[in-house]
Design a protein around this motif. Structure first.
Motif, PDB file in Angstrom:
ATOM      1  N   LEU A  24      47.791  48.605  46.351  1.00  0.00           N
ATOM      2  CA  LEU A  24      47.965  47.582  45.244  1.00  0.00           C
ATOM      3  C   LEU A  24      48.320  48.333  44.080  1.00  0.00           C
ATOM      4  CD1 LEU A  24      45.190  45.006  46.024  1.00  0.00           C
ATOM      5  CD2 LEU A  24      47.651  44.754  46.222  1.00  0.00           C
ATOM      6  N   ASN A  25      47.761  49.546  43.558  1.00  0.00           N
ATOM      7  CA  ASN A  25      48.129  50.299  42.494  1.00  0.00           C
ATOM      8  C   ASN A  25      49.137  51.300  42.702  1.00  0.00           C
ATOM      9  OD1 ASN A  25      46.398  48.472  40.832  1.00  0.00           O
ATOM     10  ND2 ASN A  25      44.693  49.597  41.513  1.00  0.00           N
ATOM     11  N   THR A  71      37.895  50.030  49.915  1.00  0.00           N
ATOM     12  CA  THR A  71      38.208  49.739  48.536  1.00  0.00           C
ATOM     13  C   THR A  71      39.300  50.704  47.890  1.00  0.00           C
ATOM     14  OG1 THR A  71      36.185  48.992  48.136  1.00  0.00           O
ATOM     15  CG2 THR A  71      37.455  49.388  46.156  1.00  0.00           C
ATOM     16  N   HIS A 117      45.455  39.510  38.951  1.00  0.00           N
ATOM     17  CA  HIS A 117      46.230  40.698  38.876  1.00  0.00           C
ATOM     18  C   HIS A 117      47.042  40.778  40.106  1.00  0.00           C
ATOM     19  CE1 HIS A 117      45.732  45.244  39.939  1.00  0.00           C
ATOM     20  NE2 HIS A 117      46.709  45.121  39.019  1.00  0.00           N
ATOM     21  N   THR A 118      46.214  40.654  41.318  1.00  0.00           N
ATOM     22  CA  THR A 118      46.748  41.022  42.812  1.00  0.00           C
ATOM     23  C   THR A 118      47.880  39.869  43.023  1.00  0.00           C
ATOM     24  OG1 THR A 118      44.801  41.956  43.448  1.00  0.00           O
ATOM     25  CG2 THR A 118      46.478  41.059  44.936  1.00  0.00           C
ATOM     26  N   LYS A 140      51.002  40.464  40.762  1.00  0.00           N
ATOM     27  CA  LYS A 140      51.888  41.927  40.949  1.00  0.00           C
ATOM     28  C   LYS A 140      52.294  41.720  42.532  1.00  0.00           C
ATOM     29  CE  LYS A 140      49.809  45.853  40.225  1.00  0.00           C
ATOM     30  NZ  LYS A 140      48.864  46.890  40.239  1.00  0.00           N
ATOM     31  N   LEU A 141      51.821  41.069  43.456  1.00  0.00           N
ATOM     32  CA  LEU A 141      52.445  40.919  44.802  1.00  0.00           C
ATOM     33  C   LEU A 141      53.763  39.860  44.468  1.00  0.00           C
ATOM     34  CD1 LEU A 141      49.590  40.478  46.941  1.00  0.00           C
ATOM     35  CD2 LEU A 141      51.179  42.268  46.870  1.00  0.00           C
ATOM     36  N   THR A 199      42.478  50.089  49.636  1.00  0.00           N
ATOM     37  CA  THR A 199      43.307  48.913  48.926  1.00  0.00           C
ATOM     38  C   THR A 199      43.771  49.251  47.533  1.00  0.00           C
ATOM     39  OG1 THR A 199      41.834  47.687  50.113  1.00  0.00           O
ATOM     40  CG2 THR A 199      42.697  46.482  48.392  1.00  0.00           C
ATOM     41  N   VAL A 200      43.296  50.055  46.786  1.00  0.00           N
ATOM     42  CA  VAL A 200      43.219  50.363  45.253  1.00  0.00           C
ATOM     43  C   VAL A 200      44.692  51.153  45.452  1.00  0.00           C
ATOM     44  CG1 VAL A 200      42.941  51.474  43.409  1.00  0.00           C
ATOM     45  CG2 VAL A 200      41.086  49.851  44.307  1.00  0.00           C
ATOM     46  N   GLU A 204      40.756  39.829  38.379  1.00  0.00           N
ATOM     47  CA  GLU A 204      40.929  39.287  39.739  1.00  0.00           C
ATOM     48  C   GLU A 204      40.595  37.775  39.853  1.00  0.00           C
ATOM     49  OE1 GLU A 204      42.993  40.770  41.676  1.00  0.00           O
ATOM     50  OE2 GLU A 204      42.706  42.891  41.000  1.00  0.00           O
ATOM     51  N   PRO A 205      41.607  36.996  40.805  1.00  0.00           N
ATOM     52  CA  PRO A 205      42.645  37.399  41.445  1.00  0.00           C
ATOM     53  C   PRO A 205      43.988  37.456  41.093  1.00  0.00           C
ATOM     54  CG  PRO A 205      42.188  35.027  42.104  1.00  0.00           C
ATOM     55  CD  PRO A 205      41.220  35.467  41.330  1.00  0.00           C
TER      56      PRO A 205
END
Length: 325
Positions: free
Chosen positions: A230-231, A223, A118-119, A122-123, A226-227, A115-116
């Protein structure tokens, strides 16, 4: 005159068979490589470096696949929908975005925290790029059913019947549609439940997580939500609803399931990699790749989001939730 911009959906041929055989060979080869190098152990989380036997992943998946195959129904799939240029473009760009996500994440996170990057990646690649693509190619196929409705049965092709016969056939048709509708909506609960039980209870159970130790309940809840978004949510929409659906239309169900599963698995080396690329790839293909086969078959057979979101959400959250008990 033939329309040069589209043609009928191809029957499974050499390209589809090549994708299917190659994809399954990659998974089988990964398993053999791991059996030789690690004794069949694979990494199963980005939270730590722990491993588990790969067949502990396979047994629940095989049970889920079998139950999914045995329980009806399949979504209606026609064989006459056109393969447009827009559909081909969407399928190609989505696959390229998936490959770029896996490669870029691996390069960016090598020796650094995930991170960040990965996020952000992905976005951008799994959300922004597809949405822009769909906006620019409005005539592309829908996400739930790219194929045309199933061909009509013999009674539909007969001459117009009498009013009494028509009413009787309409009543029977309505009853027939209602029965599969209930199965289509709730039938996936059986393979999903079987997979959950085998994955998190008994001899094949995944070890529970303890990352919540010392955290307050609000932080844990935020958390986990959010996971999930995002996943599970983003990944299932991208890899199954968008990517797999379009490749199903081009190659057929199982080649598309295998292709999407390998693309889904590949990016995990960016968060679970050890630096040994061959072993890292083998680990994700034999782990997340095999799990992707179950997720992909659920989507291919039922065209419902809740089963794949439940399974994917459980992969991430169940070990933590069970560890809190």
């Amino acid at each position: 005159m033939l329309n040069k911009t589209s043609r009928r959906s191809p029957s499974p041929g050499a390209p589809a068979l090549a994708v299917l055989v190659t994809g399954l060979a990659v998974i089988a080869g990964s398993a053999l490589w791991l059996a030789w190098t690690t004794g069949g152990e694979i990494r199963y989380t980005a939270d730590h470096g722990g491993t588990r036997p790969m067949w502990h992943v396979w047994v629940p998946v095989l049970a889920g696949l079998l139950l999914t195959r045995l329980l009806p129904p399949r979504p209606p799939r026609g064989d006459g929908a056109p393969v447009t240029r827009e559909l081909r473009l969407q399928a190609g760009v989505l696959l390229a975005a998936a490959v770029l996500f896996a490669v870029t994440l691996r390069l960016v996170t090598a020796g650094h925290a995930a991170e960040p990057a990965h996020t952000i990646l992905k976005l951008v690649l799994l959300v922004a790029v597809p949405l822009l693509l769909f906006r620019l190619t409005r005539r592309g196929a829908p996400d739930r059913e790219v194929a045309a409705p199933a061909s009509r049965d013999a009674s539909d092709r007969e001459a117009v019947p009498s009013s009494r016969t028509a009413r009787r056939d309409a009543t029977r048709g309505q009853e027939a549609r209602e029965r599969p509708s209930a199965w289509r909506r709730y039938g996936p609960a059986v393979p999903v439940a079987a997979w959950i039980v085998l994955s998190f209870a008994g001899p094949f159970a995944r070890p529970y997580g303890d990352w919540t130790s010392g955290l307050d309940p609000v932080t844990v809840l935020v958390t986990m939500v959010t996971v999930f978004v995002l996943n599970a949510l983003i990944e299932e929409i991208f890899y199954r609803r968008w990517l797999q659906t379009r490749w199903e239309h081009l190659l057929g169900p199982w080649p598309a399931v295998v292709l999407a599963s390998l693309a889904f698995a590949a990016w995990h080396i960016g968060i679970q990699g050890t630096g040994d690329l061959p072993t890292d790839l083998a680990s994700v293909f034999a782990g997340q790749g095999v799990q992707g086969l179950f997720l992909g078959y659920l989507w291919s057979r039922y065209r419902l989001m809740w089963p794949v979101l439940t399974v994917h959400g459980a992969m991430n959250a169940a070990p933590t939730l069970l560890g809190l008990l």
